[in-house]
Design a protein around this motif. Structure first.
Motif, PDB file in Angstrom:
ATOM      1  N   PHE A  51     -35.335   7.160  19.238  1.00 12.97           N
ATOM      2  CA  PHE A  51     -36.646   7.464  19.477  1.00 12.97           C
ATOM      3  C   PHE A  51     -37.235   8.592  19.887  1.00 12.97           C
ATOM      4  O   PHE A  51     -36.762   9.173  20.957  1.00 12.97           O
ATOM      5  CB  PHE A  51     -37.301   6.444  20.478  1.00 12.97           C
ATOM      6  N   VAL A  52     -37.685   9.504  18.948  1.00  8.52           N
ATOM      7  CA  VAL A  52     -38.104  10.986  19.296  1.00  8.52           C
ATOM      8  C   VAL A  52     -39.325  11.187  19.602  1.00  8.52           C
ATOM      9  O   VAL A  52     -40.309  11.021  18.369  1.00  8.52           O
ATOM     10  CB  VAL A  52     -37.468  11.975  18.287  1.00  8.52           C
ATOM     11  N   THR A  53     -39.697  11.439  20.689  1.00  8.67           N
ATOM     12  CA  THR A  53     -41.182  11.388  21.257  1.00  8.67           C
ATOM     13  C   THR A  53     -41.727  12.699  21.856  1.00  8.67           C
ATOM     14  O   THR A  53     -41.219  13.103  22.481  1.00  8.67           O
ATOM     15  CB  THR A  53     -41.546  10.180  22.052  1.00  8.67           C
ATOM     16  N   GLY A  54     -42.677  13.046  21.396  1.00 13.47           N
ATOM     17  CA  GLY A  54     -43.589  14.033  21.811  1.00 13.47           C
ATOM     18  C   GLY A  54     -44.159  13.727  23.228  1.00 13.47           C
ATOM     19  O   GLY A  54     -44.056  12.481  23.799  1.00 13.47           O
ATOM     20  N   PRO A  55     -45.052  14.400  23.875  1.00 11.53           N
ATOM     21  CA  PRO A  55     -45.520  14.168  25.155  1.00 11.53           C
ATOM     22  C   PRO A  55     -46.606  13.139  24.934  1.00 11.53           C
ATOM     23  O   PRO A  55     -47.895  13.378  25.143  1.00 11.53           O
ATOM     24  CB  PRO A  55     -46.372  15.322  25.782  1.00 11.53           C
ATOM     25  N   ALA A  56     -46.306  11.836  24.548  1.00  9.96           N
ATOM     26  CA  ALA A  56     -47.296  10.733  24.574  1.00  9.96           C
ATOM     27  C   ALA A  56     -47.803  10.167  25.856  1.00  9.96           C
ATOM     28  O   ALA A  56     -47.131  10.328  27.059  1.00  9.96           O
ATOM     29  CB  ALA A  56     -46.841   9.489  23.817  1.00  9.96           C
ATOM     30  N   SER A  57     -48.807   9.313  26.019  1.00 10.83           N
ATOM     31  CA  SER A  57     -49.513   9.116  27.100  1.00 10.83           C
ATOM     32  C   SER A  57     -48.907   7.463  27.110  1.00 10.83           C
ATOM     33  O   SER A  57     -49.002   6.836  28.160  1.00 10.83           O
ATOM     34  CB  SER A  57     -50.900   8.792  26.935  1.00 10.83           C
ATOM     35  N   VAL A  58     -48.533   6.762  26.155  1.00 13.38           N
ATOM     36  CA  VAL A  58     -47.818   5.591  26.209  1.00 13.38           C
ATOM     37  C   VAL A  58     -46.377   5.787  26.448  1.00 13.38           C
ATOM     38  O   VAL A  58     -45.699   6.316  25.903  1.00 13.38           O
ATOM     39  CB  VAL A  58     -48.139   4.737  24.962  1.00 13.38           C
ATOM     40  N   PRO A  59     -45.785   4.929  27.409  1.00 13.20           N
ATOM     41  CA  PRO A  59     -44.269   5.467  27.728  1.00 13.20           C
ATOM     42  C   PRO A  59     -43.544   4.830  26.643  1.00 13.20           C
ATOM     43  O   PRO A  59     -43.943   3.856  25.883  1.00 13.20           O
ATOM     44  CB  PRO A  59     -44.313   4.392  29.064  1.00 13.20           C
ATOM     45  N   PRO A  60     -42.404   5.229  26.615  1.00 10.81           N
ATOM     46  CA  PRO A  60     -41.318   4.925  25.436  1.00 10.81           C
ATOM     47  C   PRO A  60     -40.927   3.330  25.603  1.00 10.81           C
ATOM     48  O   PRO A  60     -40.873   2.939  26.882  1.00 10.81           O
ATOM     49  CB  PRO A  60     -40.401   5.932  25.589  1.00 10.81           C
ATOM     50  N   PRO A  61     -40.323   2.749  24.702  1.00  6.45           N
ATOM     51  CA  PRO A  61     -39.927   1.468  25.013  1.00  6.45           C
ATOM     52  C   PRO A  61     -38.564   1.403  25.618  1.00  6.45           C
ATOM     53  O   PRO A  61     -37.796   2.346  25.462  1.00  6.45           O
ATOM     54  CB  PRO A  61     -39.938   0.976  23.550  1.00  6.45           C
ATOM     55  N   ASP A  62     -38.181   0.346  26.228  1.00  3.60           N
ATOM     56  CA  ASP A  62     -36.671  -0.190  26.755  1.00  3.60           C
ATOM     57  C   ASP A  62     -35.952  -0.315  25.467  1.00  3.60           C
ATOM     58  O   ASP A  62     -36.409  -0.856  24.438  1.00  3.60           O
ATOM     59  CB  ASP A  62     -36.926  -1.104  27.938  1.00  3.60           C
ATOM     60  N   GLY A  63     -34.846  -0.061  25.661  1.00  6.31           N
ATOM     61  CA  GLY A  63     -33.533  -0.559  24.813  1.00  6.31           C
ATOM     62  C   GLY A  63     -33.603   0.451  23.525  1.00  6.31           C
ATOM     63  O   GLY A  63     -32.973  -0.248  22.636  1.00  6.31           O
ATOM     64  N   VAL A  64     -34.016   1.483  23.637  1.00  3.13           N
ATOM     65  CA  VAL A  64     -33.949   2.503  22.446  1.00  3.13           C
ATOM     66  C   VAL A  64     -33.602   3.631  23.089  1.00  3.13           C
ATOM     67  O   VAL A  64     -33.381   4.066  24.462  1.00  3.13           O
ATOM     68  CB  VAL A  64     -35.276   2.543  21.722  1.00  3.13           C
ATOM     69  N   GLN A  65     -32.850   4.617  22.289  1.00  2.00           N
ATOM     70  CA  GLN A  65     -32.367   5.787  22.638  1.00  2.00           C
ATOM     71  C   GLN A  65     -33.608   6.757  22.630  1.00  2.00           C
ATOM     72  O   GLN A  65     -34.037   7.190  21.514  1.00  2.00           O
ATOM     73  CB  GLN A  65     -31.221   6.644  21.681  1.00  2.00           C
ATOM     74  N   VAL A  66     -34.115   7.315  23.719  1.00  5.01           N
ATOM     75  CA  VAL A  66     -35.006   8.236  23.951  1.00  5.01           C
ATOM     76  C   VAL A  66     -34.890   9.490  23.968  1.00  5.01           C
ATOM     77  O   VAL A  66     -34.187   9.894  24.869  1.00  5.01           O
ATOM     78  CB  VAL A  66     -36.178   7.773  25.077  1.00  5.01           C
ATOM     79  N   ILE A  67     -35.527  10.610  23.076  1.00  5.33           N
ATOM     80  CA  ILE A  67     -35.342  11.899  23.030  1.00  5.33           C
ATOM     81  C   ILE A  67     -36.530  12.520  23.233  1.00  5.33           C
ATOM     82  O   ILE A  67     -37.397  12.441  22.225  1.00  5.33           O
ATOM     83  CB  ILE A  67     -34.608  12.299  21.794  1.00  5.33           C
ATOM     84  N   ALA A  68     -36.947  13.078  24.500  1.00  2.00           N
ATOM     85  CA  ALA A  68     -38.316  13.548  24.544  1.00  2.00           C
ATOM     86  C   ALA A  68     -38.392  15.104  24.301  1.00  2.00           C
ATOM     87  O   ALA A  68     -37.574  15.731  24.561  1.00  2.00           O
ATOM     88  CB  ALA A  68     -38.455  13.422  26.185  1.00  2.00           C
ATOM     89  N   VAL A  69     -39.275  15.497  23.498  1.00  2.06           N
ATOM     90  CA  VAL A  69     -39.496  16.807  23.063  1.00  2.06           C
ATOM     91  C   VAL A  69     -41.162  17.187  23.417  1.00  2.06           C
ATOM     92  O   VAL A  69     -41.789  16.426  23.543  1.00  2.06           O
ATOM     93  CB  VAL A  69     -39.190  17.119  21.657  1.00  2.06           C
ATOM     94  N   GLU A  70     -41.214  18.271  23.292  1.00  2.00           N
ATOM     95  CA  GLU A  70     -42.927  18.715  23.193  1.00  2.00           C
ATOM     96  C   GLU A  70     -43.454  19.551  22.073  1.00  2.00           C
ATOM     97  O   GLU A  70     -44.379  19.134  21.472  1.00  2.00           O
ATOM     98  CB  GLU A  70     -42.897  19.918  24.518  1.00  2.00           C
ATOM     99  N   SER A  71     -42.468  20.374  21.423  1.00  2.30           N
ATOM    100  CA  SER A  71     -42.977  21.160  20.255  1.00  2.30           C
ATOM    101  C   SER A  71     -42.485  20.738  19.016  1.00  2.30           C
ATOM    102  O   SER A  71     -41.810  19.753  19.063  1.00  2.30           O
ATOM    103  CB  SER A  71     -42.555  22.629  20.470  1.00  2.30           C
TER     104      SER A  71
END
Length: 397
Positions: free
Chosen positions: A231-251
């Motif tokens: 799960f590659v996510t930008g700066p979202a207001s909804v939190p990422p889900p559990d149980g997945v690999q989260v990769i936080a990015v901005e640009s």
């Protein structure tokens, strides 16, 4: 889901080892049994007594303990569980795993096992970012090891960044997903989500109103069908889900780089609202009001992530799903976008202000494929996600 499952928990040496006490409790309250292996370094952070008390089992520590070898040899121990879980997985443990070293009980078990392995890395951000660790990570993923985390945040050493071990409930959700027997079990799927922020100066940026709700819902639905989700996510207001690999990015550039690093996957779902442009020359200082008038911003085009992945000759996912957020002529423009980008499917929706969809809880989409345009009724974003996940599962069957 975990009732009757047996987990071999290898506790590495790091401050995050204290989280394993809660992790053991969480696993056991869901019906799993936990057999603990405590490394010599791990015992510097948690005691064998506390681990044993929570597991209600003997703690294994020494490779050359003849009593243990008589009762249960390390080969049997390595294969008696349904899952081998390493938490925290230190840089040292990851290096041993990647290189096939076996000089203590933990590394010997990991080399001898024929059981699925999951790791929850935890280390200093510089150690995590080091090319050697990233090479080892790539090797472990290629070997089929499931990776959960690490998260980004403040660390015991005082630095900030990626390297915090995933929280116990996140790890439990990942273990749960490991045993899920859904139609996507064994499939690795990439999902992008949220907006991107394109900096103007240190305090200002260009963004959009995407909440990340639809992408998060899709990641959850795919996870619930048994998929390993990146799960590659930008700066979202909804939190990422559990149980997945989260990769936080901005640009957008960071998202592009994270996507390319995550390949290969069995499918890519590109739900993020990626900014088309960025400021060509970001100011290193806050731009001030001046008597000379308004500042002039020169723009440059961001990388087109969907088109780039769709046109790959190597590591192109078998199924590439794009999104088209339009405010007019939705189906016509989305159909044209599908042809232009080269993706297999495109999910089109009307995000004009009157619909309330952008940033809202509902969505009304049209799925465009080789078979034509299929309009779905307006429903909650989680319901849209489940319907899309079901379609993906059928396509990958």
């Amino acid at each position: 889901m975990l009732q009757g499952k047996s987990i071999l928990l290898i506790i590495g040496g790091g401050i995050a080892a204290y989280k394993c006490l809660d992790l053991i409790r969480r696993l056991r309250e869901r019906g799993a049994s936990v057999t603990p292996v405590l490394t010599r370094a791990g015992a510097e952070f948690v005691t064998p007594l506390s681990v044993s008390a929570l597991c209600e089992r003997k703690v294994f520590q020494d490779l050359f303990d003849l009593t243990d070898e008589a009762e249960m040899g390390h080969i049997q121990l390595s294969r008696s569980a349904d899952l081998v879980l390493v938490a925290p997985a230190t840089a040292d443990l990851m290096a041993k795993m990647a290189q096939g070293l076996a000089n203590d009980l933990a590394s010997t078990l990991l080399l001898a096992t024929d059981t699925p392995v999951m790791i929850a890395p935890a280390m200093n951000v510089r150690m995590w970012d080091h090319p050697a660790t990233q090479r080892n990570l790539a090797t472990l993923k290629a070997d089929g090891v499931t990776v959960i985390g690490p998260n980004e945040g403040g660390m015991a050493c005082g630095e900030f960044g990626a390297g915090r071990m995933a929280e116990p409930l996140e790890i439990v959700a990942a273990v749960d997903a490991q045993f899920a027997d859904g139609p996507l079990k064994g499939k690795r799927i990439l999902v992008t989500s949220g907006p991107t922020h394109e900096p103007i100066d240190p305090v200002r940026y260009i963004a959009n109103r995407s909440s990340g709700a639809q992408g998060t819902g899709i990641a959850k639905a795919l996870r619930d069908l048994g998929a390993e989700v990146v799960f590659v996510t930008g700066p979202a207001s909804v939190p990422p889900p559990d149980g997945v690999q989260v990769i936080a990015v901005e640009s957008a550039q960071q998202m592009h780089d994270a996507v390319m690093a995550a390949l290969p996957v069995d499918a890519g779902v590109f739900a993020a609202a990626v900014a088309d442009w960025r400021v060509k020359a970001q100011s290193s200082q806050k731009i001030k009001k001046t008597r000379e008038g308004l500042p002039t911003l020169e723009f440059a085009e961001n990388p087109d992530i969907l088109a780039t992945v769709s046109r790959l000759t190597k590591n192109r996912p078998p199924l590439v799903v794009g999104f088209a957020a339009e405010t007019e002529d939705v189906v016509a423009l989305a159909t044209a976008k599908r042809g232009r980008k080269g993706c297999d499917w495109i999910v089109a929706n009307d995000v004009s202000p009157a619909t309330g969809i952008m940033g809202g809880s509902e969505n009304a989409v049209t799925l465009i494929t080789d078979d034509g345009a299929e309009s779905w009724p307006r429903m909650g974003k989680d319901a849209v996600a489940r319907q899309l996940a079901d379609r993906i599962a059928r396509a990958l069957a």
